[in-house]
Write a protein that holds these residues in place. Structure first.
Motif, PDB file in Angstrom:
ATOM      1  N   ARG A 115     -12.385   9.244   4.330  1.00 12.49           N
ATOM      2  CA  ARG A 115     -13.064   8.120   3.671  1.00 12.49           C
ATOM      3  C   ARG A 115     -12.931   8.202   2.159  1.00 12.49           C
ATOM      4  NH1 ARG A 115     -18.761   7.528   7.069  1.00 12.49           N
ATOM      5  NH2 ARG A 115     -17.805   6.874   9.047  1.00 12.49           N
ATOM      6  N   GLU A 116     -13.056   9.410   1.615  1.00 10.79           N
ATOM      7  CA  GLU A 116     -12.916   9.576   0.167  1.00 10.79           C
ATOM      8  C   GLU A 116     -11.498   9.235  -0.270  1.00 10.79           C
ATOM      9  OE1 GLU A 116     -13.540  12.969  -3.323  1.00 10.79           O
ATOM     10  OE2 GLU A 116     -13.292  13.563  -1.215  1.00 10.79           O
ATOM     11  N   LEU A 117     -10.515   9.682   0.494  1.00 15.88           N
ATOM     12  CA  LEU A 117      -9.126   9.391   0.178  1.00 15.88           C
ATOM     13  C   LEU A 117      -8.874   7.890   0.165  1.00 15.88           C
ATOM     14  CD1 LEU A 117      -6.177  10.233  -0.265  1.00 15.88           C
ATOM     15  CD2 LEU A 117      -5.942  10.432   2.218  1.00 15.88           C
ATOM     16  N   TYR A 134      -7.413   2.302  -6.594  1.00 19.57           N
ATOM     17  CA  TYR A 134      -6.114   2.271  -7.262  1.00 19.57           C
ATOM     18  C   TYR A 134      -5.438   0.911  -7.070  1.00 19.57           C
ATOM     19  CZ  TYR A 134      -1.151   3.256  -8.099  1.00 19.57           C
ATOM     20  OH  TYR A 134       0.148   3.198  -8.542  1.00 19.57           O
ATOM     21  N   CYS A 135      -5.461   0.423  -5.822  1.00 19.64           N
ATOM     22  CA  CYS A 135      -4.790  -0.844  -5.522  1.00 19.64           C
ATOM     23  C   CYS A 135      -5.509  -2.038  -6.135  1.00 19.64           C
ATOM     24  CB  CYS A 135      -4.660  -1.007  -4.006  1.00 19.64           C
ATOM     25  SG  CYS A 135      -3.502   0.172  -3.265  1.00 19.64           S
ATOM     26  N   GLU A 136      -6.828  -1.967  -6.229  1.00 19.44           N
ATOM     27  CA  GLU A 136      -7.571  -3.033  -6.909  1.00 19.44           C
ATOM     28  C   GLU A 136      -7.223  -3.070  -8.394  1.00 19.44           C
ATOM     29  OE1 GLU A 136     -11.695  -2.461  -6.140  1.00 19.44           O
ATOM     30  OE2 GLU A 136     -11.616  -3.358  -4.129  1.00 19.44           O
ATOM     31  N   GLU A 137      -7.138  -1.893  -9.006  1.00 20.52           N
ATOM     32  CA  GLU A 137      -6.794  -1.815 -10.429  1.00 20.52           C
ATOM     33  C   GLU A 137      -5.385  -2.322 -10.699  1.00 20.52           C
ATOM     34  OE1 GLU A 137      -8.670  -0.471 -13.312  1.00 20.52           O
ATOM     35  OE2 GLU A 137     -10.153  -1.195 -11.863  1.00 20.52           O
ATOM     36  N   ASP A 158       8.285   8.415 -11.763  1.00 15.60           N
ATOM     37  CA  ASP A 158       8.207   9.805 -11.306  1.00 15.60           C
ATOM     38  C   ASP A 158       7.781   9.928  -9.843  1.00 15.60           C
ATOM     39  OD1 ASP A 158       5.575   9.093 -11.429  1.00 15.60           O
ATOM     40  OD2 ASP A 158       4.989  10.592 -12.921  1.00 15.60           O
ATOM     41  N   HIS A 159       7.616   8.767  -9.174  1.00 16.98           N
ATOM     42  CA  HIS A 159       7.303   8.714  -7.740  1.00 16.98           C
ATOM     43  C   HIS A 159       5.889   9.215  -7.403  1.00 16.98           C
ATOM     44  CE1 HIS A 159      11.839   8.736  -6.442  1.00 16.98           C
ATOM     45  NE2 HIS A 159      11.534   7.830  -7.353  1.00 16.98           N
ATOM     46  N   PHE A 160       5.027   9.408  -8.395  1.00 15.17           N
ATOM     47  CA  PHE A 160       3.658   9.849  -8.142  1.00 15.17           C
ATOM     48  C   PHE A 160       2.701   8.660  -8.162  1.00 15.17           C
ATOM     49  CE2 PHE A 160       5.337  13.994  -9.352  1.00 15.17           C
ATOM     50  CZ  PHE A 160       4.681  14.828  -8.450  1.00 15.17           C
ATOM     51  N   VAL A 161       1.835   8.571  -7.145  1.00 16.03           N
ATOM     52  CA  VAL A 161       0.763   7.575  -7.121  1.00 16.03           C
ATOM     53  C   VAL A 161      -0.520   8.316  -7.494  1.00 16.03           C
ATOM     54  CG1 VAL A 161      -0.549   5.940  -5.721  1.00 16.03           C
ATOM     55  CG2 VAL A 161       1.916   6.225  -5.343  1.00 16.03           C
ATOM     56  N   ARG A 162      -1.035   8.066  -8.683  1.00 20.37           N
ATOM     57  CA  ARG A 162      -2.174   8.836  -9.201  1.00 20.37           C
ATOM     58  C   ARG A 162      -3.487   8.133  -8.836  1.00 20.37           C
ATOM     59  NH1 ARG A 162       2.146   9.693 -12.404  1.00 20.37           N
ATOM     60  NH2 ARG A 162       2.491  11.861 -13.058  1.00 20.37           N
ATOM     61  N   ILE A 163      -4.156   8.673  -7.805  1.00 21.81           N
ATOM     62  CA  ILE A 163      -5.392   8.067  -7.316  1.00 21.81           C
ATOM     63  C   ILE A 163      -6.632   8.814  -7.792  1.00 21.81           C
ATOM     64  CG2 ILE A 163      -4.241   7.140  -5.269  1.00 21.81           C
ATOM     65  CD1 ILE A 163      -5.489   9.447  -3.671  1.00 21.81           C
ATOM     66  N   GLY A 164      -6.444   9.846  -8.603  1.00 23.33           N
ATOM     67  CA  GLY A 164      -7.597  10.577  -9.128  1.00 23.33           C
ATOM     68  C   GLY A 164      -7.920  11.827  -8.324  1.00 23.33           C
ATOM     69  N   LYS A 165      -8.914  12.567  -8.783  1.00 23.02           N
ATOM     70  CA  LYS A 165      -9.295  13.828  -8.173  1.00 23.02           C
ATOM     71  C   LYS A 165     -10.154  13.602  -6.926  1.00 23.02           C
ATOM     72  CE  LYS A 165     -11.942  18.040  -9.091  1.00 23.02           C
ATOM     73  NZ  LYS A 165     -12.806  18.755 -10.058  1.00 23.02           N
TER      74      LYS A 165
END
Length: 397
Positions: free
Chosen positions: A291-293, A300-303, A359-366
């Motif tokens: 759920r957290e993920l 991320y997608c909303e932003e 760089d192929h990274f999706v940065r969704i936070g910690k």
């Protein structure tokens, strides 16, 4: 022909043992259930009992006769259950059922253990068990009713990977410690008495990949008609919680315990899959809160003002109707299908309708709710779900 004897039980438990557990420690645990220890006998006793060369010592048999079902159940929980892998408990039950099925010396109505309900035919037809009660029953029977030295050839016919061969098979569910077997569902829509107790509330049709199915919901027609005992209903629901309430969760997890307060699950990987994990995925793995993920992915997608789909991959034939429809309509669900030969991957897939980053990274936070553990430890990693059962209007404590 197999025989349900002391040596057979030792062999099955040994094949399902935890790390560093020996034949001697298993034999000692069995003796401890009757207040005895293998140290009181010749050092060859554990090995000779396992192979069927000797009989169970007379003083152990005498002690077994004086032990009641509840005492032996508690002793099994204390002495034996800790020695076997949680992931092997279903395989143990299937193995014991196969032994009992092929033991022609046991008649269909023979009680295996202490009480009525553990007849051969009842055990073979059952799917819901208390592992400690079942083991207590077969141990008692093997000690009291069977001459171990008569079973050497039968024990020898048990292969080195006998239990391993039962890691998959018929569904087996476990409940809390209760020496009495759980009843099967005895009243259904087809029973004449059903309409006296229940009345239909609603019904509707739903579309499934296998076809159209009708869903019906019923309620008790008259709570004062004394046709229904709510305490018994609660007991029944608790006893079968693994089979019915958690049927959806069990697609990906293996139910190993359930009572009126909680249910415990293990990963449903086979022993072969566990053995290959270190090689395929490395020495360590990370477990995250789903759920957290998804909450982070959604933010991320909303932003970034993009759509996404995140769900379990379904492995099926290429020509299955719903799969072909998803592709013909360019539906985002088309990304959640793979061919059946890839089912071993057990994949959850995230697809984001967004330009690929450099760089192929999706940065969704910690992620805060995570756990790093050695891949080997996944075998015994357990998840628990807590819940409360109560009648409507009953105060919850």
């Amino acid at each position: 022909m197999y025989r349900l004897c002391f040596g057979t039980i030792v062999t099955i438990l040994y094949q399902a043992r935890s790390h560093k557990v020996t034949n001697k420690s298993i034999c000692n645990a069995l003796f401890s259930c009757f207040g005895k220890t293998v140290e009181s006998y010749d050092s060859s006793t554990p090995g000779h009992l396992k192979s069927g060369k000797i009989n169970v010592p007379p003083d152990v048999i005498d002690a077994a006769r004086k032990t009641n079902a509840d005492e032996l159940d508690a002793s099994v929980q204390k002495n034996i259950i800790p020695l076997i892998k949680l992931s092997q408990q279903e395989a143990i039950v299937r193995s014991l059922k196969d032994i009992i099925r092929n033991d022609s010396s046991i008649m269909d109505n023979t009680v295996i253990g202490y009480c009525s309900g553990y007849e051969k035919q009842s055990i073979l037809g059952g799917q819901v068990f208390c592992i400690s009660s079942l083991l207590a029953s077969v141990i008692y029977y093997a000690c009291i009713e069977v001459k171990n030295s008569d079973c050497a050839e039968a024990i020898k016919s048990i292969t080195g990977e006998y239990v391993k061969g039962f890691e998959d098979g018929e569904p087996i569910y476990f409940n809390g410690s209760d020496a009495k077997p759980k009843p099967k569902l005895t009243y259904t829509l087809q029973d004449p008495s059903f309409d006296k107790v229940f009345v239909k509330v609603k019904s509707w049709l739903i579309n499934l990949p296998s076809g159209v199915t009708e869903i019906e919901i019923y309620k008790v027609s008259d709570v004062m008609n004394r046709q229904l005992r709510f305490n018994r209903m609660r007991e029944y629901l608790i006893d079968h919680i693994g089979e019915y309430v958690f049927s959806r969760a069990k697609r990906d997890m293996k139910l190993v315990y359930a009572d009126e307060k909680r249910a415990d699950f293990l990963f449903s990987f086979t022993e072969e899959e566990y053995d290959s994990m270190v090689e395929k995925f490395g020495k360590f793995c990370v477990i995250v809160n789903g759920r957290e993920l998804e909450r982070h992915i959604n933010y991320y997608c909303e932003e970034n003002e993009c759509n996404y789909i995140f769900d379990k991959v379904e492995y099926c034939e290429q020509n299955r109707l719903d799969r072909m429809q998803a592709f013909s309509k360019s539906a985002k669900e088309r990304f959640l299908y793979k061919n059946k030969d890839l089912a071993y991957q057990r994949e959850y897939r995230l697809v984001i309708a967004h330009e690929l980053l450099i760089d192929h990274f999706v940065r969704i936070g910690k992620l805060d709710n995570t756990k790093i553990l050695e891949t080997e430890d996944m075998r015994e990693f357990k998840f628990s779900i807590g819940y409360i059962s109560h009648q409507i209007g009953e105060e919850m404590i």
